[in-house]
Scaffold this motif. Structure first.
Motif, PDB file in Angstrom:
ATOM      1  N   ALA A   1      12.091  -8.181   0.133  1.00  0.00           N
ATOM      2  CA  ALA A   1      13.522  -8.045   0.670  1.00  0.00           C
ATOM      3  C   ALA A   1      14.095  -6.811  -0.207  1.00  0.00           C
ATOM      4  N   GLN A   2      13.654  -6.512  -1.287  1.00  0.00           N
ATOM      5  CA  GLN A   2      14.279  -5.404  -2.169  1.00  0.00           C
ATOM      6  C   GLN A   2      13.499  -4.153  -1.320  1.00  0.00           C
ATOM      7  N   TRP A   3      12.144  -4.293  -0.957  1.00  0.00           N
ATOM      8  CA  TRP A   3      11.520  -3.108  -0.541  1.00  0.00           C
ATOM      9  C   TRP A   3      12.411  -2.807   0.836  1.00  0.00           C
ATOM     10  N   ALA A   4      12.478  -3.987   1.685  1.00  0.00           N
ATOM     11  CA  ALA A   4      13.034  -3.572   3.048  1.00  0.00           C
ATOM     12  C   ALA A   4      14.397  -2.930   2.760  1.00  0.00           C
ATOM     13  N   ALA A   5      15.128  -3.496   1.951  1.00  0.00           N
ATOM     14  CA  ALA A   5      16.601  -2.615   1.742  1.00  0.00           C
ATOM     15  C   ALA A   5      16.260  -1.283   1.401  1.00  0.00           C
ATOM     16  N   ALA A   6      15.517  -1.151   0.502  1.00  0.00           N
ATOM     17  CA  ALA A   6      15.349   0.406  -0.135  1.00  0.00           C
ATOM     18  C   ALA A   6      14.741   1.197   0.864  1.00  0.00           C
ATOM     19  N   VAL A   7      13.993   0.769   1.881  1.00  0.00           N
ATOM     20  CA  VAL A   7      13.393   1.596   2.972  1.00  0.00           C
ATOM     21  C   VAL A   7      14.468   2.091   3.764  1.00  0.00           C
ATOM     22  N   ARG A   8      15.388   1.011   4.283  1.00  0.00           N
ATOM     23  CA  ARG A   8      16.218   1.303   5.410  1.00  0.00           C
ATOM     24  C   ARG A   8      17.429   2.169   4.807  1.00  0.00           C
ATOM     25  N   ALA A   9      17.636   1.963   3.379  1.00  0.00           N
ATOM     26  CA  ALA A   9      18.681   2.897   2.654  1.00  0.00           C
ATOM     27  C   ALA A   9      18.045   4.095   2.760  1.00  0.00           C
ATOM     28  N   ALA A  10      16.769   4.440   2.652  1.00  0.00           N
ATOM     29  CA  ALA A  10      16.216   5.925   2.419  1.00  0.00           C
ATOM     30  C   ALA A  10      15.977   6.584   3.857  1.00  0.00           C
TER      31      ALA A  10
ATOM     32  N   GLY B   1       8.515  10.495 -13.158  1.00  0.00           N
ATOM     33  CA  GLY B   1       8.368   9.164 -12.904  1.00  0.00           C
ATOM     34  C   GLY B   1       9.754   8.375 -12.292  1.00  0.00           C
ATOM     35  N   LEU B   2      10.897   9.374 -12.396  1.00  0.00           N
ATOM     36  CA  LEU B   2      12.003   8.737 -11.981  1.00  0.00           C
ATOM     37  C   LEU B   2      12.196   8.447 -10.445  1.00  0.00           C
ATOM     38  N   ASP B   3      12.877   7.360 -10.136  1.00  0.00           N
ATOM     39  CA  ASP B   3      13.424   7.314  -8.561  1.00  0.00           C
ATOM     40  C   ASP B   3      12.189   6.994  -7.907  1.00  0.00           C
ATOM     41  N   VAL B   4      11.310   6.191  -8.371  1.00  0.00           N
ATOM     42  CA  VAL B   4      10.036   5.742  -7.828  1.00  0.00           C
ATOM     43  C   VAL B   4       9.825   4.416  -7.473  1.00  0.00           C
TER      44      VAL B   4
ATOM     45  N   VAL C   1      13.861  11.345   0.895  1.00  0.00           N
ATOM     46  CA  VAL C   1      13.000  10.450   0.334  1.00  0.00           C
ATOM     47  C   VAL C   1      11.682  10.408   1.106  1.00  0.00           C
ATOM     48  N   ILE C   2      10.424  10.203   0.556  1.00  0.00           N
ATOM     49  CA  ILE C   2       9.467   9.916   1.176  1.00  0.00           C
ATOM     50  C   ILE C   2       8.936   8.608   0.871  1.00  0.00           C
ATOM     51  N   LEU C   3       7.802   8.482   1.675  1.00  0.00           N
ATOM     52  CA  LEU C   3       6.635   7.233   1.830  1.00  0.00           C
ATOM     53  C   LEU C   3       5.493   7.891   1.574  1.00  0.00           C
ATOM     54  N   GLN C   4       4.754   7.252   0.627  1.00  0.00           N
ATOM     55  CA  GLN C   4       3.230   7.808   0.201  1.00  0.00           C
ATOM     56  C   GLN C   4       2.199   6.764   0.131  1.00  0.00           C
TER      57      GLN C   4
ATOM     58  N   GLU D   1       0.679  -1.187  -0.148  1.00  0.00           N
ATOM     59  CA  GLU D   1      -0.030   0.105   0.245  1.00  0.00           C
ATOM     60  C   GLU D   1       0.760   1.143   0.135  1.00  0.00           C
ATOM     61  N   LEU D   2       2.106   1.107  -0.252  1.00  0.00           N
ATOM     62  CA  LEU D   2       3.099   2.281  -0.226  1.00  0.00           C
ATOM     63  C   LEU D   2       3.730   2.577  -1.319  1.00  0.00           C
ATOM     64  N   VAL D   3       4.541   3.736  -1.617  1.00  0.00           N
ATOM     65  CA  VAL D   3       5.520   4.122  -2.823  1.00  0.00           C
ATOM     66  C   VAL D   3       6.429   4.818  -2.083  1.00  0.00           C
ATOM     67  N   LEU D   4       7.771   4.514  -2.448  1.00  0.00           N
ATOM     68  CA  LEU D   4       8.811   5.194  -2.112  1.00  0.00           C
ATOM     69  C   LEU D   4       9.249   5.964  -3.085  1.00  0.00           C
ATOM     70  N   LYS D   5       9.574   7.481  -2.850  1.00  0.00           N
ATOM     71  CA  LYS D   5       9.952   8.511  -3.755  1.00  0.00           C
ATOM     72  C   LYS D   5      11.065   9.209  -3.374  1.00  0.00           C
ATOM     73  N   ALA D   6      11.972   9.539  -4.353  1.00  0.00           N
ATOM     74  CA  ALA D   6      12.823  10.629  -4.126  1.00  0.00           C
ATOM     75  C   ALA D   6      12.327  11.881  -4.197  1.00  0.00           C
ATOM     76  N   SER D   7      12.488  12.755  -3.293  1.00  0.00           N
ATOM     77  CA  SER D   7      11.776  13.755  -3.179  1.00  0.00           C
ATOM     78  C   SER D   7      11.918  14.928  -4.135  1.00  0.00           C
TER      79      SER D   7
END
Length: 448
Positions: free
Chosen positions: A364-373, A352-355, A378-381, A341-347
């Protein structure tokens, strides 16, 4: 049922075999360069009163964005931009050393999805480097199709000419400049981006020439600074329309190029539409600050209702607690548990880049991206689920559901036109030309 929805059904019911407006789009001047070569198979219809109401709501929300430096940091724009995650290099390239905000033109484009209960704002692109000013070319191309031309005439359809909107914004922003007298305008890109944008800028120059404006496509390295002002190609420039963005300034040895232009604009020897600092308010991180419950007390009841009505839940990625769905939660744990239910975006990204859409990503990819952010710009939406609309299959035929991104212009304090992107991939995280999105436009209809 709203008039626009009834009109869409009527349009589709009467659609003759072989009617394919998208072919006219592909043969138009818009095909290629920044827009791609794929077009929606019909126009979208939108009520005139609906457009005015949406423009007013977006204008009020933009007011709130512009007020954030004062509400949060006592008017210190550098402190505000730092809180958004801007780097020292970005701050120095775009902002005054004392942090005092400049007076900015009211030019922006809001990108929205339309959910079942109304529009939801994905981002606000502030300033002047906006795609879509020339979208009326597509309206005119589509009206060459006999069925559509007859339909538009029967129902009194109209459209907004973005070039006229732009001229009005220039005049409103710089009252001392007589736009009707035919000023010299530099359509200004970054040196490295100019080759990719040259065709688009030449098209803009031709459209402006029809209104008496002497528009010169160029890049920042071609400007000359003399005692009487800024010059390009042997002409003194009255107004510079900036097309490059602040991230361009950080790409290499040309980082010093914007300073003389900014200084000339601050001295009043040239009009600059718009200063680089305009991009502070186009940061998705600024929307996160509007959404964050920690600052709710800074807004009155009507302002909070406006924010909640337009903006999906949005947060900067920080290791801490926040509010989500009416509960206090650990943000990182919440993000990992609600990936679908979430999107990670460079602010500060665009196009549409960096979304990263959680539902298109492994756990696993999501967890790594969230922790790196964490602690980055970077925002969660919250995921917005646009309601699909029926569009004929390319070449005519059975309608297929399509989801749209609405790029709605804010011109001054109201609605300034719309351009659209659509895709039949109903679960996509991004709709862009580079990811299969089709370009489209809308026609306005009386609501009654």
């Amino acid at each position: 049922m709203p008039t626009a929805a009834r009109l869409t059904r009527q349009y589709l019911r009467g659609l003759p075999a072989g009617c394919a407006p998208e072919r006219l789009g592909a043969a138009s001047a818009l095909a290629g360069d920044i827009y791609g070569s794929a077009f929606l198979t019909r126009p979208v219809f939108f009520g005139r009163e609906e457009s005015r109401e949406l423009g007013a709501r977006l204008s009020h929300l933009y007011d709130l964005l512009l007020s954030l430096p004062h509400r949060l940091h006592g008017g210190d724009l550098r402190a505000f931009a730092t809180a958004l995650g801007w780097s020292p290099a970005q701050l120095d390239a775009a902002l005054r050393a004392d942090g005092v905000p400049r007076a900015l033109p009211r030019s922006a484009r809001a990108d929205l999805y339309r959910e079942a209960d109304g529009f939801r704002l994905l981002e606000v692109n502030g300033g002047s480097p906006l795609g879509g000013w020339d979208i009326a070319l597509l309206n005119r191309a589509l009206l060459q199709e006999p069925y559509l031309a007859s339909f538009a005439d029967e129902h009194g359809l109209g459209f907004t000419d973005g070039i006229e909107v732009l001229l009005g914004l220039w005049q409103e922003s710089f009252p001392a400049l007589d736009v009707a007298a035919g000023p010299v305008v530099a359509l200004l890109e970054w040196p490295g981006s100019y080759p990719a944008m040259e065709r688009h800028l030449n098209r803009m120059a031709a459209l402006l020439a029809a209104h008496g404006v002497d528009a010169v496509p160029c890049h920042l390295g071609q400007l000359e600074y003399r005692t009487d002002g800024v010059h390009v190609a042997g002409r003194r420039v009255d107004l510079v329309h900036r097309w490059f963005v602040v991230n361009d300034v950080l790409t290499g040895a040309d980082a010093a190029l914007p300073a003389p232009l900014t200084e000339a604009a601050d001295r009043g020897t040239v009009c600059l539409f718009t200063p680089l600092e305009n991009e502070v308010y186009g940061s998705k991180a600024a929307l996160a600050l509007l959404s964050d419950e920690r600052d709710r007390s800074l807004f009155d009841r009507s302002e909070r209702a406006l924010i909640d009505g337009l903006l999906p839940w949005t947060r900067l990625v920080r290791d801490g607690r926040t509010e989500a769905a009416g509960e206090r939660v650990d943000l990182l744990r919440y993000a990992l548990a609600h990936r679908e239910e979430l999107v990670l975006k460079a602010s500060s990204s665009h196009s549409g880049l960096d979304v990263l859409a959680g539902w298109e990503t492994s756990a696993a990819q999501w967890a790594a991206a969230v922790r790196a952010a964490v602690d980055g710009p970077v925002i969660l939406q919250r995921r917005v689920r646009p309601v699909p609309e029926d569009f004929p299959a390319p070449g005519g035929g059975t309608a297929e559901p399509t989801v749209l991104t609405w790029g709605v212009f804010l011109a001054g304090h109201g609605y300034g036109g719309t351009y659209l992107r659509g895709t039949t991939d109903l679960d996509t995280g991004v709709i862009s030309s580079g990811m299969g999105g089709r370009l489209g436009t809308l026609f306005l209809v009386d609501d009654a």
